[in-house]
Motif scaffolding. Structure first.
Motif, PDB file in Angstrom:
ATOM      1  N   ARG A  28      -2.261   2.101  -3.580  1.00 50.69           N
ATOM      2  CA  ARG A  28      -1.361   1.053  -3.093  1.00 50.69           C
ATOM      3  C   ARG A  28      -1.670  -0.266  -3.794  1.00 50.69           C
ATOM      4  NH1 ARG A  28      -3.156  -0.956   3.036  1.00 50.69           N
ATOM      5  NH2 ARG A  28      -5.277  -1.588   2.486  1.00 50.69           N
ATOM      6  N   SER A  59       1.194  -6.045   1.908  1.00 50.64           N
ATOM      7  CA  SER A  59       1.562  -5.041   0.919  1.00 50.64           C
ATOM      8  C   SER A  59       2.504  -5.663  -0.103  1.00 50.64           C
ATOM      9  CB  SER A  59       2.223  -3.844   1.596  1.00 50.64           C
ATOM     10  OG  SER A  59       3.398  -4.256   2.279  1.00 50.64           O
ATOM     11  N   THR A  78       5.981   0.981  -6.150  1.00 48.05           N
ATOM     12  CA  THR A  78       5.479   1.110  -4.785  1.00 48.05           C
ATOM     13  C   THR A  78       6.634   1.109  -3.797  1.00 48.05           C
ATOM     14  OG1 THR A  78       5.228  -1.293  -4.507  1.00 48.05           O
ATOM     15  CG2 THR A  78       3.339  -0.085  -5.397  1.00 48.05           C
ATOM     16  N   ASP A  81       5.760  -0.168   1.806  1.00 49.59           N
ATOM     17  CA  ASP A  81       4.410  -0.414   2.306  1.00 49.59           C
ATOM     18  C   ASP A  81       3.408  -0.612   1.182  1.00 49.59           C
ATOM     19  OD1 ASP A  81       4.740  -0.163   5.237  1.00 49.59           O
ATOM     20  OD2 ASP A  81       5.457   1.836   4.708  1.00 49.59           O
ATOM     21  N   VAL A  83       2.744   1.422  -1.209  1.00 50.17           N
ATOM     22  CA  VAL A  83       2.097   2.682  -1.571  1.00 50.17           C
ATOM     23  C   VAL A  83       2.831   3.334  -2.741  1.00 50.17           C
ATOM     24  CG1 VAL A  83       1.495   4.998  -0.758  1.00 50.17           C
ATOM     25  CG2 VAL A  83       1.248   3.030   0.772  1.00 50.17           C
ATOM     26  N   TRP A 189      -4.413   3.142   5.678  1.00 55.73           N
ATOM     27  CA  TRP A 189      -5.179   3.029   4.436  1.00 55.73           C
ATOM     28  C   TRP A 189      -6.142   1.856   4.428  1.00 55.73           C
ATOM     29  CZ3 TRP A 189      -5.706   7.004   1.451  1.00 55.73           C
ATOM     30  CH2 TRP A 189      -4.679   7.935   1.311  1.00 55.73           C
ATOM     31  N   ASP A 213       0.636   6.242   5.640  1.00 56.77           N
ATOM     32  CA  ASP A 213       1.101   5.280   4.645  1.00 56.77           C
ATOM     33  C   ASP A 213       1.588   3.961   5.240  1.00 56.77           C
ATOM     34  OD1 ASP A 213       0.521   7.177   2.778  1.00 56.77           O
ATOM     35  OD2 ASP A 213       2.588   7.790   2.417  1.00 56.77           O
ATOM     36  N   HIS A 215       2.025   0.437   6.451  1.00 58.47           N
ATOM     37  CA  HIS A 215       1.145  -0.723   6.311  1.00 58.47           C
ATOM     38  C   HIS A 215       0.896  -1.369   7.680  1.00 58.47           C
ATOM     39  CE1 HIS A 215      -0.867  -4.009   4.290  1.00 58.47           C
ATOM     40  NE2 HIS A 215      -0.158  -4.869   5.015  1.00 58.47           N
TER      41      HIS A 215
END
Length: 321
Positions: A28, A59, A78, A81, A83, A189, A213, A215
């Motif tokens: 991420r 994020s 990405t 979020d 990722v 994460w 995943d 955020h």
């Protein structure tokens, strides 16, 4: 290590795993503080301040990341979020090609952006382990939001407590490292480093960690580990597809939806689950158990109250086989 200001763009690579043909990568991009490593001497106030810094990051959606592996480059974006993930096919290991993956943020452009790297780990063999984390290896009180929240902010990787006997049980499950272990959890994460440090400090076999995943930040920190758990099934499916020759032990607890998720996995892959251990967080609802029976036969489900009980069952099964 000094704290880095929050306007620094950080690439956090989480996964670089694969088989002889395919490599799967995940990470991420965030704007966040970078902290000093935690210590077992930290008091609850220091831990709370560290948790605030951990979740103060934002994020970076739609960032562009350049991924370089085996002399080839790929660009991914990405999601909302922050990722990203990438699966690379036809990339057999080679003595002439590096197994190091390089990650670099291309957009947004910033002089303060940070690159990262990760070594690919390729797994093989006939047996693997997939384990939950909260209330399966680490005491979390997932069924009590207040207790869970206080533990998550007032403790760190070196002061959180494992379930008794987990280290010995997992060493037995993995054949003292001969069989790979994968951790799949609804934790977010932001807790990735904490979980890695916790496993190492408590001498619990280490392995790839696959988390939720979504955020989490300071506004919704209390939601960490909660909500929908369907992502666990998706991540288990990823592992089953990545390692088609491997059969797995599934380890979880009754506090969330692990029994139902694992029953669904067994129903879809009836010959690839060697056994399922469910740690009882509290007395298991008979109605819930009856519903499970309608999904799948429970002959491979072991509802356990301690690691010692699980060890005994495992030793009996191994000696029988």
């Amino acid at each position: 290590m000094a704290i880095v200001k929050r306007d620094k763009i950080i690439v956090e690579p989480f996964l670089a795993i694969g088989n002889d043909e395919v490599v799967f990568l995940k990470g991420r991009v965030i704007k966040a503080y970078k902290e000093k490593r935690p210590s077992s001497r930290n008091n609850w106030l220091k831990n709370i301040l560290a948790a605030i810094r951990r979740y103060s990051g934002s994020s970076v959606p739609m960032a562009k990341v350049e991924i370089t592996f085996q002399e080839k480059s790929y660009v991914v974006a990405t999601d909302e979020d922050g990722v990203f993930e990438l699966q690379i096919g036809e990339c057999k290991p080679s003595e002439n090609l590096s197994e190091i993956v390089l990650f670099k943020v291309l957009e947004p452009t910033s002089k303060k952006s940070q690159s990262a790297q990760l070594e690919v780990v390729r797994y093989e063999g006939g047996t693997g382990v997939i384990s939950d984390i909260d209330d399966t290896i680490i005491i979390s009180h997932s069924t009590d939001i207040g207790k869970k929240f206080w533990l998550s902010i007032s403790k760190n990787a070196f002061t959180r407590r494992p379930l008794p006997g987990v280290s010995s049980f997992y060493k037995k499950l993995t054949g003292n490292g001969s069989n790979p272990i994968f951790y799949v959890s609804s934790s977010d994460w932001s807790l990735f480093d904490l979980i890695k440090d916790f496993l190492r400090f408590r001498h619990i076999p280490e392995g790839p960690i696959l988390l939720k995943d979504k955020h989490i930040n300071l506004k919704n920190i209390w939601k960490s580990g909660g909500g929908n758990h369907n992502h666990k099934f998706e991540k288990i499916e990823l592992l089953f597809n990545l390692y088609p020759e491997m059969s797995f032990y599934l380890i979880g607890d009754s506090g969330q939806e692990d029994p139902e998720i694992y029953a669904e996995v067994i129903g879809k892959h009836p010959n690839r689950v060697k056994g399922t251990f469910i740690r009882l967080v509290e007395k298991f609802d008979p109605d819930r158990k009856e519903k499970l029976k309608h999904i799948i036969s429970l002959e491979h489900f072991h509802f356990i109250e301690s690691s010692e009980e699980a060890m005994q069952i495992l030793e009996e099964e191994l000696s029988f086989n």
